[in-house]
Design a protein around this motif. Structure first.
Motif, short mmCIF file in Angstrom:
data_model
loop_
_atom_site.label_atom_id
_atom_site.label_comp_id
_atom_site.label_asym_id
_atom_site.label_seq_id
_atom_site.Cartn_x
_atom_site.Cartn_y
_atom_site.Cartn_z
N GLY A 354 0.72 -1.69 -0.04
CA GLY A 354 0.57 0.09 -0.23
C GLY A 354 1.05 0.91 0.35
O GLY A 354 0.47 2.46 0.17
N GLU A 433 -1.69 2.95 -5.12
CA GLU A 433 -0.93 2.37 -3.86
C GLU A 433 -1.88 2.49 -3.27
O GLU A 433 -2.11 1.38 -1.76
CB GLU A 433 0.03 3.59 -3.88
CG GLU A 433 1.22 3.32 -4.58
CD GLU A 433 1.09 4.18 -5.10
OE1 GLU A 433 2.29 4.51 -6.78
OE2 GLU A 433 0.13 4.88 -6.00
N SER A 434 -2.10 3.84 -2.74
CA SER A 434 -3.67 3.85 -1.37
C SER A 434 -4.50 2.57 -1.39
O SER A 434 -5.49 2.84 -0.58
CB SER A 434 -3.85 5.12 -0.88
OG SER A 434 -4.14 5.27 -2.22
N ARG A 435 -5.14 2.20 -2.66
CA ARG A 435 -6.08 1.24 -2.90
C ARG A 435 -5.71 -0.22 -1.87
O ARG A 435 -6.47 -0.65 -1.46
CB ARG A 435 -6.34 0.80 -4.60
CG ARG A 435 -7.41 -0.13 -4.37
CD ARG A 435 -8.11 -0.36 -5.75
NE ARG A 435 -8.25 0.85 -6.49
CZ ARG A 435 -7.52 1.08 -8.21
NH1 ARG A 435 -6.65 0.04 -8.59
NH2 ARG A 435 -7.66 2.22 -9.43
N GLU A 436 -4.47 0.01 -1.22
CA GLU A 436 -4.21 -1.11 -1.25
C GLU A 436 -4.07 -1.11 0.20
O GLU A 436 -4.42 -2.34 1.37
CB GLU A 436 -2.94 -1.80 -1.38
CG GLU A 436 -2.55 -1.58 -2.83
CD GLU A 436 -2.85 -3.34 -3.19
OE1 GLU A 436 -3.09 -3.48 -4.39
OE2 GLU A 436 -2.98 -4.61 -2.46
N LEU A 437 -4.16 0.49 0.74
CA LEU A 437 -5.03 0.39 2.41
C LEU A 437 -6.05 0.25 2.85
O LEU A 437 -6.12 -0.26 3.49
CB LEU A 437 -4.05 1.77 2.92
CG LEU A 437 -2.60 2.26 2.42
CD1 LEU A 437 -1.99 3.03 3.01
CD2 LEU A 437 -2.35 1.19 4.01
#
Lengths: 459, 258
Positions: A354, A433-437
């Motif tokens: 993320g 990336e922040s989609r993973e968080l």
């Protein structure tokens, strides 16, 4: 959502690589990472059993022989970025296989040691370097094979540590009794050679988000550019602080229990309670994190804070209460620490995709190991120094608990760690990336701001 | 607590001849209802004056109790008895100067075997290593014998060939070196081990009051012993790697043909 699809080789017919298979060959990689963890950290922890025989044979003090393990651990962690840099350039498989051979050679060389120096070089430097080449690439590759069940897979792999200690410790004792320390080290060389088949299992996987060409130049390969990202730098600082306190209980929990008046078996029970709690929590936390109910960075923050509090409790608990209450309270505190530390461990690796994207995970893993090693080098000696100055471990555990709490305060700066009060489609659309968080959902639902709205209502 | 015999005369010989020796006092308490004989182990290293007191508590008439002292089966004389209320005190004073006086001393109250107390005098035990010491050919090893809270007069080492103990002569070869950092430990260093050096080694600690011995087991292996399992495991690893890589090539070929 594509699941169970084997990664296809790049041909003209399939220009775009598939996403993480989230299973399939990923479970073989998980098994490989489990074995890698067991044959590196697990073996290193059990190595302590051989140290008294070495001290006796070379007529040196316990402190001198302790440096063998300490040096191996330091080299393994500090040189981790080298392992991840090499695997970014050439793929994880050859690097891990070479690392396995290197570690094995280190053990074989030390079996013929004529002095403690040979052991520092053989086990400390050579085996440590081999281990540095295997851990980050294996775990990084595992993270690439999973997305929805990533943290569970990582947690599973990290239990290899505890399982290996359970298996290796009595086996090592048997080897020492039957073959002496020379024969035991020689046979351990053969055992660690199993890192090579583990490496063979790490099939290369092409993912969207991979950089198109391998990085040029050593610094690019090390992934130092990742520090330019604010999220990763915040994480790095927090993790370095946590590292200052995280390793102290590995070294000083047993002596602390003995100091408090417990006998050998009581202290062993305290350590065992912490270890079992740690191992079990890794799996549960992995499963929990993958459910997506809570953002990973928030779980990281919470468990880091709980670990810090648990260590404060371990240090403070016996000051109140009677002798019998002291024993039970110490067990409870150790169990609480074990559960929180175990929950924290897989999240350290779970949040990386993320923060840096799947392409940078291997490099980020190596850097994280190196940062934790800084803390690992400072923490136990500081704890020992405080013990010598104040007479018991209370100050030591208070200090390392505080380090971890400071680290968790810094984690508050991570995206997603604290509930945000921004209206529904705040940053739209969320970057890959922040989609993973965020809780992982099919892409269609994500654009309508599904998970974000649930976060906002808790504001 | 003061001995109930302080008012009684102490034997004159003891005050003159052995006045430079220390006095050790040991008590045992025996009751009428003892089911097992009461015993006490005493570790003695150097000559001392000894005062043994047996205290017998019973509900019946004390004056009819028949008190005797024995060393082994030999009846002893010159002991003192004091009756205070319902407790009988029996005291035996003597001096231990050599190994002949070591052994077991018992006080008997009446005919019943259970109504007695026994003091066992022994020289200190020495400790070696309870596990065999494993070494390899051409190694140098050190065998250690320690005595926890005592200082023997002399230490000697013997190697054993079956049941016969052969003393180790340090002067003959420079293969063996005996030294000890403190008086309470001894080290036998054996250089350039060969498989013939394997076996039991005995360390003897000599005290004024007797000897104590302990056995240390030495095992000498050749490198071939661990080498065979080592090579076996290496072959297994190579086979595993081959299987994994071949399986992958096979499945990729299958995918290509689909």
């Amino acid at each position: 959502r594509r699941r169970g699809v084997f990664p296809l080789p790049q041909t003209a017919m399939t220009p775009k690589p598939a996403g993480p298979p989230d299973g399939g060959w990923g479970w073989a990689v998980a098994a490989a990472a489990f074995a890698v963890n067991g044959l590196s950290y697990g073996l290193l922890r059990s190595l302590g059993l051989a140290l008294p025989d070495l001290a006796e044979h070379f007529d040196r003090s316990t402190q001198d022989t302790a440096w063998v393990s300490a040096l191996a651990l330091a080299v393994q962690q500090a040189a981790s970025p080298v392992g991840s840099a090499l695997s970014t350039r050439w793929g994880a498989r050859p690097v891990v296989m070479v690392g396995g051979v290197l570690t094995s050679l280190g053990f074989v060389f030390s079996a013929f040691a004529g002095s403690l120096l040979h052991l520092y070089l053989g086990l400390g430097v050579l085996a440590g370097s081999g281990w540095a080449l295997v851990f980050a690439p294996a775990l990084g590759t595992l993270s690439r094979y999973f997305s929805r069940r990533r943290v569970l897979a990582v947690g599973l792999a990290l239990t290899g540590n505890g399982a290996s200690s359970l298996l290796l410790a009595p086996s090592l004792q048997f080897l020492l009794d039957t073959f002496g320390w020379r024969g035991a080290l020689l046979l351990l060389g053969a055992v660690t050679l199993h890192l090579a088949p583990c490496g063979a299992l790490l099939r290369p996987l092409a993912l969207p988000g991979d950089p198109p060409a391998p990085p040029r130049g050593p610094f690019a390969a090390l992934g130092l550019g990742l520090f330019a990202r604010r999220a990763f730098s915040v994480f790095a600082l927090g993790t370095a602080l946590v590292g200052g306190g995280y390793f102290v209980p590995y070294v000083h929990l047993a002596p602390h229990a003995l100091d408090r008046g417990l006998d050998g078996y009581g202290a062993a029970l305290v350590v065992a309670v912490a270890a079992v709690g740690d191992a079990g929590a890794r799996l549960i936390s992995g499963w929990l994190a993958d459910q997506g109910w809570v953002p990973l960075s928030r779980l990281l923050l919470v468990f880091a804070a709980l670990t810090g509090l648990g260590l404060l409790a371990v240090g403070l608990v016996p000051l109140a209460g009677s002798q019998e209450g002291c024993w039970g309270a110490l067990l409870a505190a150790a169990g609480a620490y074990g559960l929180s530390a175990g929950s924290y461990a897989p999240l350290v690796f779970g949040v990386l995709p993320g923060l840096v994207g799947v392409g940078g995970v291997v490099q980020a893993t190596g850097l994280v190991m190196m940062l934790m090693s800084l803390g690992g080098l400072l923490g136990p000696p500081l704890s020992g120094f405080l013990r010598d100055e104040t007479g018991d471990f209370t100050a030591s555990f208070l200090a390392c608990g505080s380090f971890i709490l400071c680290g968790s305060v810094i984690y508050m700066g991570l995206p997603g760690a604290l509930p945000s009060c921004r209206p529904a489609p705040g940053p739209a659309p969320p970057p890959p990336e922040s989609r993973e968080l965020l809780p992982v959902l099919p892409a269609a639902l994500l654009s309508s701001g599904g998970p974000q709205s649930t976060r906002d209502t808790s504001c | 607590t003061a001995s109930p015999f302080t008012s009684l005369p102490i034997r004159e010989e003891m005050t003159t001849k052995y006045s430079n020796l220390s006095l050790e006092s040991h008590n045992i308490s025996v009751t009428e209802h003892s089911c097992v004989p009461v015993e006490k182990n005493i570790t003695l290293e150097r000559p001392s004056n000894i005062e043994l007191i047996c205290q017998f508590t019973a509900s019946r008439d004390m004056n009819s109790v028949n008190v005797t002292w024995k060393k082994g089966d030999e009846l002893l004389e010159n002991y003192l008895i004091n009756v205070t209320g319902s407790i009988v005190y029996a005291q035996y004073l003597f001096t231990i100067i050599n190994s002949k006086q070591m052994g077991s001393y018992s006080c008997f109250f009446g005919e019943k075997k259970e109504q007695r107390g026994t003091f066992h005098f022994k020289v200190p035990k020495i400790h070696g290593k309870n596990k065999p010491l494993v070494n390899y050919v051409r190694d140098t090893t050190v065998l250690i014998c320690k005595c926890q809270h005592c200082s023997p007069l002399n230490w000697t080492w013997y190697s054993s060939n079956g049941s016969v103990q052969v003393p180790i002569d340090v002067q003959m070869t420079d293969k063996y070196v005996i030294n000890g950092t403190n008086a309470n430990e001894t080290r036998l260093k054996i250089m350039q081990l060969t498989e013939d050096n394997q076996g039991s080694y005995w360390c003897h600690a000599v005290f004024q009051l007797g000897e104590s011995e302990e056995r240390v087991e030495l095992v000498v292996l050749s490198y071939l012993v661990p080498l065979k399992p080592f090579l076996g495991i290496v072959v297994e690893v190579v086979i595993l790697v081959a299987i994994i890589l071949l399986y992958e090539t096979y499945t990729q070929k299958k995918k290509k043909h689909i």
